[in-house]
Write an enzyme that holds these catalytic residues in place. Structure first.
Site, PDB file in Angstrom:
ATOM      1  CB  SER A  86      -4.362  14.753  -9.087  1.00  0.00           C
ATOM      2  OG  SER A  86      -4.347  13.955 -10.096  1.00  0.00           O
ATOM      3  CB  THR A 188      -5.324   9.718  -4.068  1.00  0.00           C
ATOM      4  OG1 THR A 188      -5.306  10.910  -3.320  1.00  0.00           O
ATOM      5  CG2 THR A 188      -4.578   8.485  -3.349  1.00  0.00           C
ATOM      6  CB  THR A 206      -2.142  11.721  -3.079  1.00  0.00           C
ATOM      7  OG1 THR A 206      -3.316  12.935  -3.484  1.00  0.00           O
ATOM      8  CG2 THR A 206      -1.762  12.123  -1.575  1.00  0.00           C
ATOM      9  NE  ARG A 216      -5.742  17.474   3.836  1.00  0.00           N
ATOM     10  CZ  ARG A 216      -5.991  16.556   2.767  1.00  0.00           C
ATOM     11  NH1 ARG A 216      -4.859  16.180   2.116  1.00  0.00           N
ATOM     12  NH2 ARG A 216      -7.000  16.079   2.679  1.00  0.00           N
ATOM     13  CB  THR A 239      -9.393   8.168  -3.954  1.00  0.00           C
ATOM     14  OG1 THR A 239      -9.294   9.343  -4.425  1.00  0.00           O
ATOM     15  CG2 THR A 239     -10.799   7.496  -4.355  1.00  0.00           C
ATOM     16  N   GLY A 240     -10.381  10.370  -2.100  1.00  0.00           N
ATOM     17  CA  GLY A 240     -11.426  11.470  -1.746  1.00  0.00           C
ATOM     18  C   GLY A 240     -10.916  12.149  -0.655  1.00  0.00           C
TER      19      GLY A 240
END
Ligand code: SD4
Length: 332
Positions: A86, A188, A206, A216, A239-240
């Protein structure tokens, strides 16, 4: 101006001191000062890979290093780990099979550097730091970021590992972009630290949301969204789902909420409440969204909050390194 609360605090302290002899009073003062000092240094980072990252940051902090060096050293651990699917090397690709990386860094003097949609470089955080220290700019993206990295001696490498490639090919069969909360968006590392001198810095890096559109960019490389540091107040990282963090200028908001007197916990909670409210206003399903914040203030107090369960973060201070489950909003 002395507020009522300060007055009560000072007078309580003064009367306590009156009850003890002078030398006792001196040691009381020392004890209070020591207690305040003992929270320093301290480092916090997102998710359980934060534990290992904190160890690397702690090496720097416990040897009197500065917070900026600590956060860079810390986040480089998951960046360089091919099994960490990730962040950095080994990160999941975009829908075209390209691993594109986002990162930013901020120090106690509001120096900032950032890269977005950077390919082929294992340690985007160090490129972000080079942008900060060696260019007149604060952000480089895409091919420009890559050219700059190469000019600085960073090596061009393939970052797509076999397992990620296999998973991506599986994903291509449906090509349905619906990131699984806490799994495919468990993406992240954000790290914030205070060094022994009391200075704050932060870093965030990230590979972004898995199978995103090419080009993106999420919140993580955006100062004020995925990371913010104000050396007078505190620091926050996120994060998220980056789209939701950007929508509320998340980490800047958390720091401003601390400036208004909120604890780190409260500040993170109020910011998450705003995500919740906007999600409802926009008639989106909150169950599909995860956003988590962690925050640290100048007194070394820290806290977190997130939309739904499953988010944790690691804290390392003089008492050791530990993982904490964040409080969350969505209880069903
Ligand atoms: C992004 N915020 O690119 C990142 C992803 C993430 O846990 O943090 N996932 O939107």
């Amino acid at each position: 101006m002395t507020t009522r609360r300060d007055f009560i605090k000072t007078s309580a302290f003064a009367s306590a001191a009156l009850l003890v002899s002078n030398s006792d009073a001196n040691s009381l003062v020392k004890e209070v000062m020591l207690k305040k000092d003992s929270v320093k240094p301290i480092v916090l980072s997102t998710w359980n890979f934060g534990l290992k990252a904190n160890e690397a940051a702690w090496q720097v902090l416990s040897n009197n290093g500065n917070a900026l060096d600590a956060v860079e050293a810390g986040v480089k651990i998951p960046e360089g780990d091919p099994t960490e699917r990730s962040v950095g090397y080994g990160g999941r690709p975009d829908r075209d099979g390209r691993v594109t990386l986002d990162a930013c860094i901020m120090d106690e003097n509001a120096n900032i550097g950032s890269v977005a949609c950077l390919e082929f470089i294992k340690h985007p955080i160090s490129v972000a730091r080079a942008v900060m220290e060696k260019t007149p700019h604060v952000m480089l993206v895409g091919d420009g970021a890559l050219q700059f990295a190469l000019s600085q001696g960073f090596m061009k490498e393939n970052l797509l590992v076999e397992d990620s490639e296999k998973e991506w090919k599986e994903w291509l069969k449906t090509s349905n972009y619906k990131p699984i909360v806490n799994i495919e968006n468990h993406d992240t590392i954000g790290m914030i630290a205070m060094d022994a001198a009391g200075n704050l810095s932060g870093a965030c890096t990230t590979s972004g949301m898995a199978y995103k559109m090419h080009g993106r960019v999420g919140d993580s490389p955006i100062i004020g969204a995925g990371l913010y540091v104000d050396n007078e107040i505190g620091a926050a990282t996120a994060t998220g789902h980056g789209e939701e963090v950007i929508r509320i200028a998340g980490c800047h908001l958390v720091v401003e909420l601390m400036r208004q007197g909120n604890s780190p916990d409260q500040a993170c909670r109020i910011a998450v409440d705003r995500v919740v409210k906007l999600t409802a206003n926009r008639k989106k399903n909150l169950k599909d969204i995860q956003v988590g914040f962690i925050a640290l203030n100048k007194n070394g107090e820290y806290g977190s909050y997130c939309v739904q369960s499953g988010f944790n973060y690691a804290v390392h201070d003089n008492t050791g390194n530990r993982l904490i489950n964040a409080e969350f909003h969505l209880k069903v």
